[in-house]
Design a protein around this motif. Structure first.
Motif, PDB file in Angstrom:
ATOM      1  N   SER A 119       5.802  -2.354 -45.289  1.00 31.03           N
ATOM      2  CA  SER A 119       6.718  -1.379 -45.867  1.00 31.03           C
ATOM      3  C   SER A 119       8.146  -1.631 -45.405  1.00 31.03           C
ATOM      4  O   SER A 119       8.368  -2.177 -44.318  1.00 31.03           O
ATOM      5  CB  SER A 119       6.319   0.046 -45.456  1.00 31.03           C
ATOM      6  OG  SER A 119       5.029   0.373 -45.922  1.00 31.03           O
ATOM      7  N   ASN A 128       6.283   0.537 -50.257  1.00 25.17           N
ATOM      8  CA  ASN A 128       5.002   0.369 -49.567  1.00 25.17           C
ATOM      9  C   ASN A 128       4.156  -0.673 -50.286  1.00 25.17           C
ATOM     10  O   ASN A 128       4.420  -1.021 -51.436  1.00 25.17           O
ATOM     11  CB  ASN A 128       4.258   1.697 -49.519  1.00 25.17           C
ATOM     12  CG  ASN A 128       5.000   2.767 -48.755  1.00 25.17           C
ATOM     13  OD1 ASN A 128       5.717   2.481 -47.792  1.00 25.17           O
ATOM     14  ND2 ASN A 128       4.833   4.013 -49.177  1.00 25.17           N
ATOM     15  N   ARG A 165       3.756   2.500 -55.730  1.00 25.79           N
ATOM     16  CA  ARG A 165       4.026   1.818 -54.460  1.00 25.79           C
ATOM     17  C   ARG A 165       5.410   2.151 -53.904  1.00 25.79           C
ATOM     18  O   ARG A 165       5.586   2.219 -52.684  1.00 25.79           O
ATOM     19  CB  ARG A 165       3.918   0.303 -54.653  1.00 25.79           C
ATOM     20  CG  ARG A 165       2.560  -0.169 -55.111  1.00 25.79           C
ATOM     21  CD  ARG A 165       2.477  -1.699 -55.100  1.00 25.79           C
ATOM     22  NE  ARG A 165       3.435  -2.327 -56.001  1.00 25.79           N
ATOM     23  CZ  ARG A 165       4.339  -3.214 -55.611  1.00 25.79           C
ATOM     24  NH1 ARG A 165       4.420  -3.593 -54.350  1.00 25.79           N
ATOM     25  NH2 ARG A 165       5.178  -3.755 -56.497  1.00 25.79           N
ATOM     26  N   GLN A 181      11.814   3.825 -50.693  1.00 26.89           N
ATOM     27  CA  GLN A 181      10.700   3.564 -49.796  1.00 26.89           C
ATOM     28  C   GLN A 181       9.742   2.620 -50.506  1.00 26.89           C
ATOM     29  O   GLN A 181       9.237   2.945 -51.588  1.00 26.89           O
ATOM     30  CB  GLN A 181       9.986   4.862 -49.427  1.00 26.89           C
ATOM     31  CG  GLN A 181       8.770   4.669 -48.541  1.00 26.89           C
ATOM     32  CD  GLN A 181       9.116   4.148 -47.168  1.00 26.89           C
ATOM     33  OE1 GLN A 181      10.090   4.583 -46.555  1.00 26.89           O
ATOM     34  NE2 GLN A 181       8.347   3.182 -46.678  1.00 26.89           N
ATOM     35  N   ARG A 219      12.244   0.427 -46.004  1.00 23.80           N
ATOM     36  CA  ARG A 219      13.028   1.471 -46.652  1.00 23.80           C
ATOM     37  C   ARG A 219      14.466   0.989 -46.791  1.00 23.80           C
ATOM     38  O   ARG A 219      15.110   0.636 -45.799  1.00 23.80           O
ATOM     39  CB  ARG A 219      13.005   2.787 -45.878  1.00 23.80           C
ATOM     40  CG  ARG A 219      13.639   3.926 -46.668  1.00 23.80           C
ATOM     41  CD  ARG A 219      13.501   5.269 -46.001  1.00 23.80           C
ATOM     42  NE  ARG A 219      14.571   5.513 -45.039  1.00 23.80           N
ATOM     43  CZ  ARG A 219      15.044   6.731 -44.743  1.00 23.80           C
ATOM     44  NH1 ARG A 219      14.548   7.794 -45.339  1.00 23.80           N
ATOM     45  NH2 ARG A 219      15.985   6.873 -43.836  1.00 23.80           N
TER      46      ARG A 219
END
Length: 116
Positions: free
Chosen positions: A17, A83, A66, A81, A19
């Motif tokens: 992940s 993921n 996602r 974000q 951000r």
């Protein structure tokens, strides 16, 4: 005029992940929508996600489920974000802002690389 500064890119393993953040300055009150686009190697720039001031969001098909876009109106900052990242998510990610008078502004881009 609106200035956009992105941050948060980097190298991440598949399944990881990240951000991204994009802070707007200048004529921030004129902004109606903010978005993230990306351009992978040898590919055209594509829309990742777009959001308006009341947090209505639209996503590109390849990132639905996602990625999540969000906006902090007090900070004039938009976030992405990301993921479950995949190698095909590797790209330069650009922040975009649209204004009520029809202006459009771009950040300088931030590199995201998904690789083991």
């Amino acid at each position: 005029q609106v200035q956009l500064v992105e941050s948060g890119g980097g190298l991440v393993q598949p399944g990881g992940s990240l951000r991204l953040s994009c802070a707007a300055s200048g004529s921030r009150s004129s902004i109606t929508d903010m978005a993230w686009y990306r351009q992978g190697p040898g590919k055209q720039r594509e829309l990742v996600a777009i959001i308006n001031r009341v947090s209505t969001a639209i996503y590109g098909d390849s990132v639905k489920g996602r990625f999540t876009i969000s906006i902090d109106n007090d900070k004039n900052t938009v976030y992405l974000q990301m993921n479950s990242l995949r190698p095909e998510d590797t790209a330069v990610y650009y922040c975009n802002a649209a204004t009520a008078l029809g202006g459009t502004y771009w950040g300088q881009g931030t590199q995201v690389t998904v690789s083991s």
